[in-house]
Each structure stands twice: as C-alpha cells, then as structure tokens.
Scaffold this motif. Structure first.
Motif, PDB file in Angstrom:
ATOM      1  N   PRO A 123       0.838  -1.208   0.000  1.00  0.00           N
ATOM      2  CA  PRO A 123       0.000   0.000   0.000  1.00  0.00           C
ATOM      3  C   PRO A 123       0.866   1.248   0.000  1.00  0.00           C
ATOM      4  N   ARG A 124       0.313   2.325  -0.510  1.00  0.00           N
ATOM      5  CA  ARG A 124       1.067   3.561  -0.646  1.00  0.00           C
ATOM      6  C   ARG A 124       1.590   4.054   0.696  1.00  0.00           C
ATOM      7  N   TRP A 125       0.792   3.940   1.777  1.00  0.00           N
ATOM      8  CA  TRP A 125       1.226   4.449   3.073  1.00  0.00           C
ATOM      9  C   TRP A 125       2.456   3.695   3.586  1.00  0.00           C
ATOM     10  N   LEU A 126       2.501   2.379   3.283  1.00  0.00           N
ATOM     11  CA  LEU A 126       3.635   1.573   3.730  1.00  0.00           C
ATOM     12  C   LEU A 126       4.895   1.932   2.937  1.00  0.00           C
ATOM     13  N   GLN A 127       4.745   2.083   1.632  1.00  0.00           N
ATOM     14  CA  GLN A 127       5.885   2.490   0.809  1.00  0.00           C
ATOM     15  C   GLN A 127       6.417   3.855   1.249  1.00  0.00           C
ATOM     16  N   SER A 128       5.498   4.760   1.565  1.00  0.00           N
ATOM     17  CA  SER A 128       5.906   6.103   1.969  1.00  0.00           C
ATOM     18  C   SER A 128       6.716   6.069   3.265  1.00  0.00           C
ATOM     19  N   ARG A 129       6.284   5.243   4.225  1.00  0.00           N
ATOM     20  CA  ARG A 129       7.015   5.132   5.485  1.00  0.00           C
ATOM     21  C   ARG A 129       8.444   4.624   5.239  1.00  0.00           C
ATOM     22  N   LEU A 130       8.568   3.633   4.378  1.00  0.00           N
ATOM     23  CA  LEU A 130       9.896   3.090   4.090  1.00  0.00           C
ATOM     24  C   LEU A 130      10.780   4.140   3.420  1.00  0.00           C
ATOM     25  N   LEU A 131      10.228   4.860   2.462  1.00  0.00           N
ATOM     26  CA  LEU A 131      11.002   5.887   1.757  1.00  0.00           C
ATOM     27  C   LEU A 131      11.445   6.985   2.715  1.00  0.00           C
ATOM     28  N   GLN A 132      10.584   7.347   3.666  1.00  0.00           N
ATOM     29  CA  GLN A 132      10.959   8.367   4.650  1.00  0.00           C
ATOM     30  C   GLN A 132      12.160   7.918   5.485  1.00  0.00           C
ATOM     31  N   CYS A 133      12.299   6.598   5.658  1.00  0.00           N
ATOM     32  CA  CYS A 133      13.417   6.055   6.429  1.00  0.00           C
ATOM     33  C   CYS A 133      14.600   5.685   5.547  1.00  0.00           C
ATOM     34  N   GLY A 134      14.513   5.980   4.259  1.00  0.00           N
ATOM     35  CA  GLY A 134      15.626   5.693   3.357  1.00  0.00           C
ATOM     36  C   GLY A 134      15.694   4.266   2.876  1.00  0.00           C
ATOM     37  N   VAL A 135      14.573   3.520   2.924  1.00  0.00           N
ATOM     38  CA  VAL A 135      14.528   2.127   2.493  1.00  0.00           C
ATOM     39  C   VAL A 135      13.681   2.014   1.225  1.00  0.00           C
ATOM     40  N   ARG A 136      14.197   1.293   0.230  1.00  0.00           N
ATOM     41  CA  ARG A 136      13.497   1.163  -1.055  1.00  0.00           C
ATOM     42  C   ARG A 136      12.423   0.078  -0.961  1.00  0.00           C
ATOM     43  N   PRO A 137      11.176   0.385  -1.315  1.00  0.00           N
ATOM     44  CA  PRO A 137      10.135  -0.649  -1.335  1.00  0.00           C
ATOM     45  C   PRO A 137      10.435  -1.709  -2.388  1.00  0.00           C
ATOM     46  N   ILE A 138      10.095  -2.979  -2.086  1.00  0.00           N
ATOM     47  CA  ILE A 138      10.348  -4.095  -3.019  1.00  0.00           C
ATOM     48  C   ILE A 138       9.053  -4.806  -3.349  1.00  0.00           C
ATOM     49  N   ASN A 139       8.446  -5.452  -2.381  1.00  0.00           N
ATOM     50  CA  ASN A 139       7.108  -6.041  -2.534  1.00  0.00           C
ATOM     51  C   ASN A 139       6.479  -6.116  -1.154  1.00  0.00           C
ATOM     52  N   ASN A 140       5.200  -6.475  -1.098  1.00  0.00           N
ATOM     53  CA  ASN A 140       4.482  -6.385   0.170  1.00  0.00           C
ATOM     54  C   ASN A 140       5.084  -7.257   1.273  1.00  0.00           C
ATOM     55  N   VAL A 141       5.585  -8.448   0.940  1.00  0.00           N
ATOM     56  CA  VAL A 141       6.142  -9.334   1.960  1.00  0.00           C
ATOM     57  C   VAL A 141       7.455  -8.768   2.506  1.00  0.00           C
ATOM     58  N   VAL A 142       8.366  -8.431   1.620  1.00  0.00           N
ATOM     59  CA  VAL A 142       9.657  -7.891   2.047  1.00  0.00           C
ATOM     60  C   VAL A 142       9.475  -6.541   2.726  1.00  0.00           C
ATOM     61  N   ASP A 143       8.551  -5.726   2.209  1.00  0.00           N
ATOM     62  CA  ASP A 143       8.320  -4.409   2.802  1.00  0.00           C
ATOM     63  C   ASP A 143       7.822  -4.517   4.240  1.00  0.00           C
TER      64      ASP A 143
END
Length: 524
Positions: A118-138
């Motif tokens: 989901p977009r909110w999860l990807q956004s949280r990772l990006l804010q922490c400097g982590v690249r989103p990959i897929n829902n399981v790994v994220d």
C-alpha cells in the motif's frame, strides 16, 4: 537513523516545536543532526552513538522521547504466548550453535499474494531511506524499522524437507546472497540452512535461491536473536554490511523476537499479503535471567557532583521503563532486555545524568594533592635528547604499526632481526598490520608526504619505541632516535641558507652526542 515524526506520534505525543525537541534530545545524549522533509512528512535524522543500537527502532525512540519530555507512551500490547499450533506440520527448527543463536522463531504465512505494498507503507519506508520491493519484504523491513528486530522471509517451498538448521558454515561452503554475489564461507560464520544447503548468512543477508518471488505461495518468516560478535565478524569478513547486520552487531532484544514476528504477521494479514498459520515454532536455548544492577545513590552523587535523592534517581530510571526496587540504601535496577548496553552501575549513572540534564550539573574543578615527579635518569636523558634535537629540527610522532612491505623497501639484509616484526592479531588494515622494528618507515612517510606537497625543505626527528620479538610474554621495547634532513635551511638576515646534506646532519648528531655526554662514537 531516520524517524518520521508521524510514525513516532503513533506511540508518543511529539511536540510541534521540532527544533526545540531536537535540541532537548541532543542534550540528553541522542544527537539529532537535523529535521528533513521526505514524502511530505517531517523526519528526524539521528546520529546515534554505537552503544545506543536500540534506538534504531521507532518504538525505542518513542520510549526515549517519553522519558525525556514526560509525554505519555502508547506501546502496542505484547502478543500472548503462542504454542506451536499447526506450525510444526510445516517447519522443524534445529539450533546446532546455541552460543551464536540464542533464539529462533518461525511463523508460516499461507495463501501469499506477492505484489506492491500500500502507498502508506511504501511512503514510510522511503521516509526512512529504504526502497520498497514487494508487500512481503516491505513488511519485514517496516517491522525492523519499528521494533529494531530484523526479520527475514523465505520461500517455504524452496526449503528442503521443511527444515531450518542453524549451524556453523563448513570451510569453503558457498552461497549466492540476495545481491547476486557468490560468497565463500568459513567455519566461524553462522548460516541458516535447510536439510541440504545454506539458505542465508545469519544476521547479514538471505540467499538468492530461497528469496520471495512472484511465484511464492507460502512464506516462512524468521525472527531470531544472533550473537552480536558473530554477526560483526561475519559482516566484516564478507565485506557485507546491511540494515540487519547493523542492528544485530549492536545487540537486539531476545525477548522481542515473538513480538516482532507477531507484528509482521498482523500487518501481512491487514494488507492482504497472506494468511498466518496458527502458532509459532520458537526455539530458545539462550534464555537467561534479567540483568539486575545495584545502584548506590551516594556513588551516583560522588561521580556526578550532584545532590540527588534516591527517590529522584528512581523516578529517572522508571521513566526509562526500568523496574526499580529498594534494598537498604541501594536501588536494585532491572535492565530492560532491549538495552544490552546497561550492564554496570556506571551505565545507570549515565542514564540518571542524561535524564537529570547535563546542563543542570555544575562544573567543578578536580582537587587533590599534586604528585611530585620522582628522579628518573632515563626519562631525564630522553627529555634532554628531544630538547637538543628540537633546537634544530621539528619533532614528529608516527604510528607504531606499519606495513610489512616497508621492510622490503628498506633493503634490509636477509636474516636481519628487523625483518621479524610482531604481527597484530586483528589489524585495522594491511597498512598497519605489524609492529615497527625501526622508526625509519614512519619518518620517511612524513618526508614523502611533504615532498608530494612541494615542501622540499625538511628537518625532522622522532624519538620513540620499536618492538622486537622476545621469549618473554611481552615484546622487547627499545627507544630509537631517527632524524632526516632534505633541502636547504630557511633564509634569514643573520645567516645564509645552507644545504641540509650529510655534513649538516652529521653536525646535528655530533652536537647531540656532545650535549648528552656520549663519548667514543664513530661515524661509519
């Protein structure tokens, strides 16, 4: 460490004045480098000291903010103790190296649908400097950032015999890690294996053969506690540093293993990534009693120069989520399992000091009797040598560790004792891997560095120790004097410039011998 403010606010009331908060946290020992805006949200950027590995997790940062500011803390409840349930039908865990892996928990997620988060999860990772990959790994990365507990997801179908074996690697054993590089392992490294082969380097990186892909339908979720020194050593030998290894090598929370696993399972179900099989396979050979540290209020005040009461000290420690009970004049403090840095009374003194506020501790000048220097002929002689040489040359101080290649470059004869240096057991680099048997390499490096910068007029010396092998437990230390000249002396109105050649340096040597009363010398 990067901490999104809105994420922190899920657990603690963060003040609106972020610069003031940054200053408060910095003064309490959690240095904030600045406040950035990422994905439209404010992010606190921390520069953490090595002992505060726990603050690589959002939840633990929230604990700190609550303790320092007095704000209320709202932590998610710990999951109930789960039994094995039906997980035993899907996985069997064996730990063959309990000294390197104190706990290993496995959860199974079925009906997995790998896709974007989901977009909110990807956004949280990006804010922490982590690249989103897929829902399981994220999800595994999200929970790692939240709880400071690294997780790893395996494709369950690619694990031979549905087994997880935590063991030391065999010498020469190989694995292709997730970055596509083949790694050669040794018996000092810990691996996660199935019944046939390694599938991950424990605490560092997973294997390519067992990674989660679009075809994955069942996931084995790993949450474990690995030895910090083992992960640090393996990471250094492989030249591979990851977000997981950074956390493991600073020390994670063995009691937080199940909590992190349950958080990940709940999140995967919430975003529709899969369905959890009831129960957990939890192998915990490293269970230990809580660390209890005795804190003496009188000792605290003596070290800090304060006049704090025992009640005030107890309040500071309890604000940091520590259990405190009285035992006569002492406080018996139970260190939280997520704070491996709290092991001695001095550690607790530091916690009290930073919660009280370093700026509230009055500076005082140490007092005590002045010790008179005893008569030491050797030190006096060494001091006189330096004083004489300093009249004509500049003193340098170089490292006692050198590159062994220098002993070849100096053209030392075969069999010379100077060619037999003591090698360091754990050198920082090959450039500083042996103890010097002569001062000359360090001094010549100084000359070379100056010549490379067109400083061609040099007159330098060093007085220092060299180290020779010995039959005794400690090496034999000898004091050397080494001097080098190059170029010409400085021009001044009282004397012309002189070539600092052999005869110039010989004159300095003769002056030194004369001033120190050394006779019967000859030049060869």
């Amino acid at each position: 460490m990067r901490a999104p403010v809105e994420w922190l606010r899920e657990y603690v009331d963060v003040p609106d004045d972020l610069p003031a908060l940054a200053h408060t946290l910095t003064m309490a020992g959690l240095a904030v480098e600045g406040v950035e805006e990422v994905e439209g949200e404010a992010v606190l950027v921390f520069e953490l000291t090595p002992n505060r590995g726990d603050c690589h997790g959002i939840v633990n940062l929230a604990r700190e903010i609550a303790a320092i500011t007095g704000a209320a803390l709202r932590l998610p409840p710990a999951p109930p103790q789960a039994d094995a349930g039906s997980v035993r039908q899907h996985v069997e865990v064996d730990i063959h190296a309990p000294s390197l892996c104190g706990r290993y928990a496995a959860r199974i997620i079925e009906d997995v649908k790998v896709g974007p988060s989901p977009r909110w999860l990807q956004s949280r990772l990006l804010q922490c400097g982590v690249r989103p990959i897929n829902n399981v790994v994220d999800v595994t990365n999200y929970v790692m950032l939240e709880t400071n507990q690294p997780l790893h997801a395996f494709d369950h179908a690619r694990l031979a015999e549905r087994r997880i074996v935590v063991r030391r690697a065999e010498r020469g054993e190989r694995i292709v890690t997730l970055d596509g590089v083949e790694r050669v392992l040794d018996e000092e490294m810990l691996v996660i294996a199935d019944a046939l082969r390694p599938v991950a380097v424990a605490g560092v990186m997973g294997g390519l053969d067992s990674e989660v892909s679009d075809s994955t339908r069942t996931v084995l979720l790993e949450s474990a506690y690995f030895s910090a020194s083992s992960v640090r050593r393996t990471s250094r030998r492989l030249g591979l540093r990851t977000e997981a290894s950074i956390r493991f090598e600073k020390g994670t929370d063995p009691d937080g293993v199940l909590w992190a696993a349950q958080r990940a399972v709940d999140l995967m179900e919430r975003i529709g990534a899969g369905r959890a099989v009831p129960g957990v396979c939890d192998v915990y050979p490293g269970r230990s009693a809580p660390r209890i540290v005795e804190v003496r209020p009188a000792r605290v005040n003596a070290l800090l120069g304060t006049d704090l009461g025992a009640d005030q000290m107890q309040g500071y420690l309890q604000a940091l989520q520590m259990e405190v009970r009285r035992a006569g004049d002492a406080l018996m403090v139970t260190a939280p399992s997520y704070r491996p840095d709290l092991a001695e009374e001095a550690d607790m003194v530091e916690e009290i000091a930073r919660l009280h506020g370093y700026d509230r501790i009055s500076p005082t000048v140490p007092t005590g009797p002045m010790a008179t220097e005893g008569h030491n002929p050797w030190l006096e002689f060494r001091r006189s040598v330096r004083q004489v040489l300093a009249g004509a040359m500049n003193e340098v101080v170089t490292y006692s560790f050198i590159n062994p290649r220098w002993l070849e470059l100096l053209g030392l004869p075969e069999g010379s004792p100077l060619r037999q240096p003591l090698r360091l057991a754990n050198p920082l680099s090959e450039e500083q891997s042996v103890m010097r048997t002569t001062i000359l390499p360090g001094v010549l490096e100084v000359v070379a560095r100056n010549l490379a910068r067109r400083n061609e007029n040099q007159a330098i010396f060093e007085v220092g120790a060299v180290f020779m092998p010995s039959a005794q437990p400690l090496p034999l230390e000898r004091q050397w004097v080494c001097a080098v000249t190059a170029g010409r002396t400085a021009v001044n109105w009282g004397a012309p410039a002189l070539e600092m050649d052999f005869y110039y340096l010989k004159g300095i040597a003769e002056h030194l011998l004369d001033r120190t009363g050394i006779q019967g010398c000859r030049f060869q």
